[in-house]
Design a protein around this motif. Sequence first.
Motif, short mmCIF file in Angstrom:
data_model
loop_
_atom_site.label_atom_id
_atom_site.label_comp_id
_atom_site.label_asym_id
_atom_site.label_seq_id
_atom_site.Cartn_x
_atom_site.Cartn_y
_atom_site.Cartn_z
N VAL A 159 1.00 -1.11 -0.28
CA VAL A 159 -0.13 0.12 -0.08
C VAL A 159 0.88 1.07 0.04
N THR A 161 1.47 4.91 0.77
CA THR A 161 1.00 5.92 1.72
C THR A 161 1.88 7.09 1.27
N THR A 162 1.31 8.53 1.16
CA THR A 162 1.90 9.55 0.80
C THR A 162 2.26 10.39 2.14
N ASN A 165 -1.34 12.16 2.65
CA ASN A 165 -2.24 11.09 3.41
C ASN A 165 -1.89 11.31 4.82
N ASP A 194 -0.11 0.19 10.62
CA ASP A 194 -0.08 1.33 10.34
C ASP A 194 -0.40 2.39 11.36
N GLU A 295 -5.51 1.33 4.06
CA GLU A 295 -5.52 2.01 2.50
C GLU A 295 -6.10 3.60 2.76
N THR A 296 -6.65 3.60 3.95
CA THR A 296 -6.90 5.13 4.17
C THR A 296 -6.78 5.37 5.63
N THR A 350 -6.82 11.07 2.78
CA THR A 350 -6.16 10.06 3.50
C THR A 350 -5.93 8.72 2.70
N CYS A 352 -4.80 6.24 0.09
CA CYS A 352 -3.53 5.77 -0.42
C CYS A 352 -3.64 6.15 -1.96
N GLU A 353 -2.35 6.09 -2.57
CA GLU A 353 -2.20 6.32 -4.06
C GLU A 353 -2.66 5.14 -4.67
#
Length: 506
Positions: A159, A161-162, A165, A194, A295-296, A350, A352-353
């Motif tokens: 996943v 994550t930026t 995010n 996470d 993912e969020t 939030t 993810c890419e």
Amino acid sequence: MERLTDRILAVADAHPDATALIFRGKRTGYGALARRVRTLAAAVRGTAAPVALHATKTPGTVAAMLGCLLAGVPYVPIDPSVPAARRELILRDSGAQLLLVDDGAPGVRSPALDGSSAAVVVPLGRLEEEAPGGEAVGEPSDIANILYTSGSTGRPKGVLTTHTNAVTFLRWAQDLIGVRADDVVACYAPLHFDMHVFDLFGTLSRGAAVLLLDDRTILFPEAVCRVLREEGATSMYAVPSAWIGLLRSATLADKGLPRLRTLMYSGEEFPVPPLRELAALLPQAGIVNIYGPVETNAVTALVVRPEHLRLDRIPIGLPFGDSKVFLIDTAGRVLTEPGAEGEIVVHTATMCEGYLGDPAMTTASRITVESKGEAYEAYRTGDYGVRDADGLLHFRGRRDGRIKTRGFRVEIGEVEAGLGAHPAVQDVVVSTRPHPERTHELIAFVTLRTPGSLAPAELVAWCRKLLPAHMVPRELRILDGLPHTGTGKADRVALKQMAAVPEERC
């Protein structure tokens, strides 16, 4: 673009003597942490590939995470206890060429990689010694980390994550939780989970202290309670099974945790009876239920009140920050009436890419939702819920094949793929059985190509070489044949009924 490190380093420059990390009774100041972060950033600056971390919970690993972020290099935290085959798969999938290990932490062993590995093990001590001088900040890259989670195809998925995010989530979390500079926030969850985003970055960006509960301490609830009391922890974020484990501690029952003011949980449903017990033992602590997939990150939150504790199940609350949470039917239409059950989908900053190297899976995980004349790109959680008359969201279950156990998401297909890879296995179905503390236990049903050619213990050992501990079935039953439906498919309903009855043991 704001980076996760920006506010942390600003705090360090303004308050270098303040305590940033507490680990096994020793303090690391913000100034010392910042110097180490900048040194490690200079050492990995210019690295084209992501950097993997042997994610032991130590100050060195935290500094390495921050160093990667400062250098503009995504980090990939890998569970130190993961089987070698799975670690190798993650290294190859992520493209990581370095696997950093905190050689300064007692009891930490470098993982043994064979000559075919794409990565090399590099001790942090050596990396720091050889680090060049100069400016540590790398070229901007919005990807902060790659977190691997269970995949339905039988492979873990990365996943993406930026920074955006994570910074957005932390801003919303601060509005809800309000970490202060005098707080001591316990980091209980492993660093490949996470939850570490809040524990580490949410705490350090506010000038508070992170209490790193090391990987051995968390095995013993009594030890955890003792450390929380001795260090004056004011907040802890953990999965329900961890909190339930603490209920067995004599320290918690006799002395409580008088400085704890915030008790947060996520990752799975918290059974109401033990949550009531915990609330009674820690009356001064506010309880916050946080919901959201990796993912969020967080999607909804609920400050748990006494009236919620009188319910059979705790609601998962209201949308976090500016997130929009919809319930949709099978046709993708938004459900608005109270009590209507639908899939939970989320439109949020939030989100993810996507999944590393898998655009098809990324596309499949998203849906365009029409609501009040607006179109929203939303993430499909695979969870189902309802809204009550007050607008609170209530969790009602997960899509078939995806469950939670001990706070970890598990795709049943990945466990089945691991078992099915054994050459002696003919067919396999993995089912679940509810458990009061772990949410679910995995029960595997297997048929063999040659009856009697393999013992259940041998298959369990096979699983342990391929899968993390939380994905190894609690029970493994070898059958002469699996039940089937009228269409020829394995009858999962019948097997779930069988799984509900524990196997008799001699």
